[in-house]
Write a protein that holds these residues in place. Structure first.
Motif, PDB file in Angstrom:
ATOM      1  N   LEU A 109       2.195  -4.622  -9.843  1.00 31.66           N
ATOM      2  CA  LEU A 109       2.581  -3.697  -9.142  1.00 31.66           C
ATOM      3  C   LEU A 109       1.821  -3.482  -7.794  1.00 31.66           C
ATOM      4  CD1 LEU A 109       2.686  -0.733 -11.943  1.00 31.66           C
ATOM      5  CD2 LEU A 109       4.853  -1.558 -10.648  1.00 31.66           C
ATOM      6  N   GLU A 110       0.615  -3.815  -7.781  1.00 24.91           N
ATOM      7  CA  GLU A 110      -0.153  -3.774  -6.720  1.00 24.91           C
ATOM      8  C   GLU A 110       0.117  -4.665  -5.550  1.00 24.91           C
ATOM      9  OE1 GLU A 110      -4.314  -4.102  -7.723  1.00 24.91           O
ATOM     10  OE2 GLU A 110      -4.221  -2.287  -8.810  1.00 24.91           O
ATOM     11  N   LEU A 111       0.786  -6.117  -6.117  1.00 28.81           N
ATOM     12  CA  LEU A 111       1.272  -7.251  -5.514  1.00 28.81           C
ATOM     13  C   LEU A 111       2.556  -6.607  -4.699  1.00 28.81           C
ATOM     14  CD1 LEU A 111       0.686 -10.224  -7.638  1.00 28.81           C
ATOM     15  CD2 LEU A 111      -0.424  -9.781  -5.519  1.00 28.81           C
ATOM     16  N   ASP A 112       3.413  -5.999  -5.658  1.00 29.52           N
ATOM     17  CA  ASP A 112       4.527  -5.615  -5.054  1.00 29.52           C
ATOM     18  C   ASP A 112       4.386  -4.695  -3.757  1.00 29.52           C
ATOM     19  OD1 ASP A 112       6.071  -6.789  -7.085  1.00 29.52           O
ATOM     20  OD2 ASP A 112       6.560  -4.980  -8.092  1.00 29.52           O
ATOM     21  N   THR A 113       3.290  -3.843  -3.954  1.00 25.47           N
ATOM     22  CA  THR A 113       3.000  -2.630  -2.926  1.00 25.47           C
ATOM     23  C   THR A 113       2.530  -3.349  -1.645  1.00 25.47           C
ATOM     24  OG1 THR A 113       2.405  -1.001  -4.713  1.00 25.47           O
ATOM     25  CG2 THR A 113       1.574  -0.604  -2.238  1.00 25.47           C
ATOM     26  N   ALA A 114       1.774  -4.138  -1.800  1.00 26.49           N
ATOM     27  CA  ALA A 114       1.135  -5.168  -0.717  1.00 26.49           C
ATOM     28  C   ALA A 114       2.264  -5.867   0.165  1.00 26.49           C
ATOM     29  CB  ALA A 114       0.029  -6.137  -1.200  1.00 26.49           C
ATOM     30  N   GLU A 115       3.066  -6.515  -0.815  1.00 30.83           N
ATOM     31  CA  GLU A 115       4.329  -7.316  -0.214  1.00 30.83           C
ATOM     32  C   GLU A 115       5.248  -6.287   0.470  1.00 30.83           C
ATOM     33  OE1 GLU A 115       7.376 -10.615  -1.930  1.00 30.83           O
ATOM     34  OE2 GLU A 115       7.271  -8.632  -3.176  1.00 30.83           O
ATOM     35  N   GLU A 116       5.516  -5.000   0.143  1.00 36.26           N
ATOM     36  CA  GLU A 116       6.352  -4.351   0.779  1.00 36.26           C
ATOM     37  C   GLU A 116       5.499  -3.944   2.109  1.00 36.26           C
ATOM     38  OE1 GLU A 116       7.549  -1.079  -1.778  1.00 36.26           O
ATOM     39  OE2 GLU A 116       8.168  -2.238  -3.220  1.00 36.26           O
ATOM     40  N   ARG A 117       4.430  -3.510   2.092  1.00 36.59           N
ATOM     41  CA  ARG A 117       3.524  -3.080   3.420  1.00 36.59           C
ATOM     42  C   ARG A 117       3.561  -4.220   4.344  1.00 36.59           C
ATOM     43  NH1 ARG A 117      -1.544   0.205   0.522  1.00 36.59           N
ATOM     44  NH2 ARG A 117      -0.059   1.931   0.054  1.00 36.59           N
ATOM     45  N   CYS A 118       3.307  -5.523   3.911  1.00 37.01           N
ATOM     46  CA  CYS A 118       3.353  -6.708   4.890  1.00 37.01           C
ATOM     47  C   CYS A 118       4.695  -6.730   5.462  1.00 37.01           C
ATOM     48  CB  CYS A 118       3.025  -8.158   4.047  1.00 37.01           C
ATOM     49  SG  CYS A 118       1.338  -7.780   3.632  1.00 37.01           S
ATOM     50  N   LYS A 119       5.832  -6.673   4.664  1.00 35.12           N
ATOM     51  CA  LYS A 119       7.228  -6.747   5.134  1.00 35.12           C
ATOM     52  C   LYS A 119       7.582  -5.701   6.352  1.00 35.12           C
ATOM     53  CE  LYS A 119       9.433  -9.193   1.143  1.00 35.12           C
ATOM     54  NZ  LYS A 119      10.385  -9.273   0.203  1.00 35.12           N
ATOM     55  N   ALA A 120       7.242  -4.484   5.926  1.00 37.14           N
ATOM     56  CA  ALA A 120       7.337  -3.325   6.882  1.00 37.14           C
ATOM     57  C   ALA A 120       6.498  -3.326   8.103  1.00 37.14           C
ATOM     58  CB  ALA A 120       7.039  -2.018   6.026  1.00 37.14           C
ATOM     59  N   ALA A 121       5.285  -3.873   7.859  1.00 42.13           N
ATOM     60  CA  ALA A 121       4.498  -4.278   9.320  1.00 42.13           C
ATOM     61  C   ALA A 121       4.954  -5.180  10.058  1.00 42.13           C
ATOM     62  CB  ALA A 121       2.993  -4.846   8.842  1.00 42.13           C
ATOM     63  N   LEU A 122       5.525  -6.327   9.371  1.00 50.02           N
ATOM     64  CA  LEU A 122       6.436  -7.614  10.127  1.00 50.02           C
ATOM     65  C   LEU A 122       7.379  -6.881  10.998  1.00 50.02           C
ATOM     66  CD1 LEU A 122       6.066 -10.634   7.882  1.00 50.02           C
ATOM     67  CD2 LEU A 122       4.868 -10.355  10.043  1.00 50.02           C
ATOM     68  N   GLU A 123       8.547  -5.931  10.153  1.00 47.37           N
ATOM     69  CA  GLU A 123       9.457  -5.527  10.785  1.00 47.37           C
ATOM     70  C   GLU A 123       9.146  -4.849  11.710  1.00 47.37           C
ATOM     71  OE1 GLU A 123      11.775  -3.572   7.600  1.00 47.37           O
ATOM     72  OE2 GLU A 123      12.135  -5.557   6.579  1.00 47.37           O
ATOM     73  N   THR A 124       8.001  -3.689  12.065  1.00 45.86           N
ATOM     74  CA  THR A 124       7.884  -2.986  13.159  1.00 45.86           C
ATOM     75  C   THR A 124       7.176  -3.716  14.317  1.00 45.86           C
ATOM     76  OG1 THR A 124       5.945  -2.264  11.893  1.00 45.86           O
ATOM     77  CG2 THR A 124       7.461  -1.007  11.400  1.00 45.86           C
ATOM     78  N   SER A 125       6.760  -4.653  13.922  1.00 46.10           N
ATOM     79  CA  SER A 125       6.111  -5.443  14.851  1.00 46.10           C
ATOM     80  C   SER A 125       7.001  -6.250  15.894  1.00 46.10           C
ATOM     81  CB  SER A 125       5.031  -6.390  14.306  1.00 46.10           C
ATOM     82  OG  SER A 125       5.325  -7.386  13.594  1.00 46.10           O
ATOM     83  N   SER A 126       8.192  -6.667  15.101  1.00 42.51           N
ATOM     84  CA  SER A 126       9.240  -7.610  15.938  1.00 42.51           C
ATOM     85  C   SER A 126       9.986  -6.912  17.050  1.00 42.51           C
ATOM     86  CB  SER A 126      10.297  -8.092  14.784  1.00 42.51           C
ATOM     87  OG  SER A 126       9.796  -8.801  13.699  1.00 42.51           O
TER      88      SER A 126
END
Length: 126
Positions: A109-126
């Motif tokens: 669950l913690e990995l899923d949360t970290a993965e979602e945050r990383c993906k969201a950060a990449l999307e907003t920084s593009s």
């Protein structure tokens, strides 16, 4: 009637382990083969002991736990005490595995949360 005996290579082949493994358990005092010159001669009891050790290791028991369980065997008085202790150790091992499973699920669950945050950060920084 002669009791069945085994050489170290017989046991290794039959139980699909190395001779080094058998010598290790011998060094630990868990097996005590007879000696005929330089040859080790294992009894049926040694074979059963070795099978119990291997089974115990497969289900996660420590070598000390295996030694304790084997030491509880009393051919004269039956094996009630040994079996009762084995059941206790199985329950303990099962509880440990249940806790490990919960820990793994939490980590996923913690990995899923970290993965979602990383993906969201990449999307907003593009």
């Amino acid at each position: 009637m002669t009791a069945t005996t085994y050489s170290i290579s017989d046991l290794a082949r039959e139980l699909d382990i190395t001779t080094r493994t058998i010598r290790f358990y011998e060094e630990q005092g868990m097996l005590s083969p007879e000696r005929r010159g330089l040859e080790r001669v294992y009894s049926g009891r040694d074979k059963v002991t070795l099978k119990l050790i291997l089974r115990g290791k497969r289900i996660g028991f420590s070598l000390a736990e295996c030694r304790d369980l084997i030491g509880l065997y009393d051919p004269a008085g039956g094996n009630h005490r040994q079996l009762s202790t084995m059941l206790e150790k199985i329950a303990e091992r099962r509880a440990q595995l249940d806790q490990q499973l919960l820990d793994i699920q939490q980590m996923q669950l913690e990995l899923d949360t970290a993965e979602e945050r990383c993906k969201a950060a990449l999307e907003t920084s593009s």
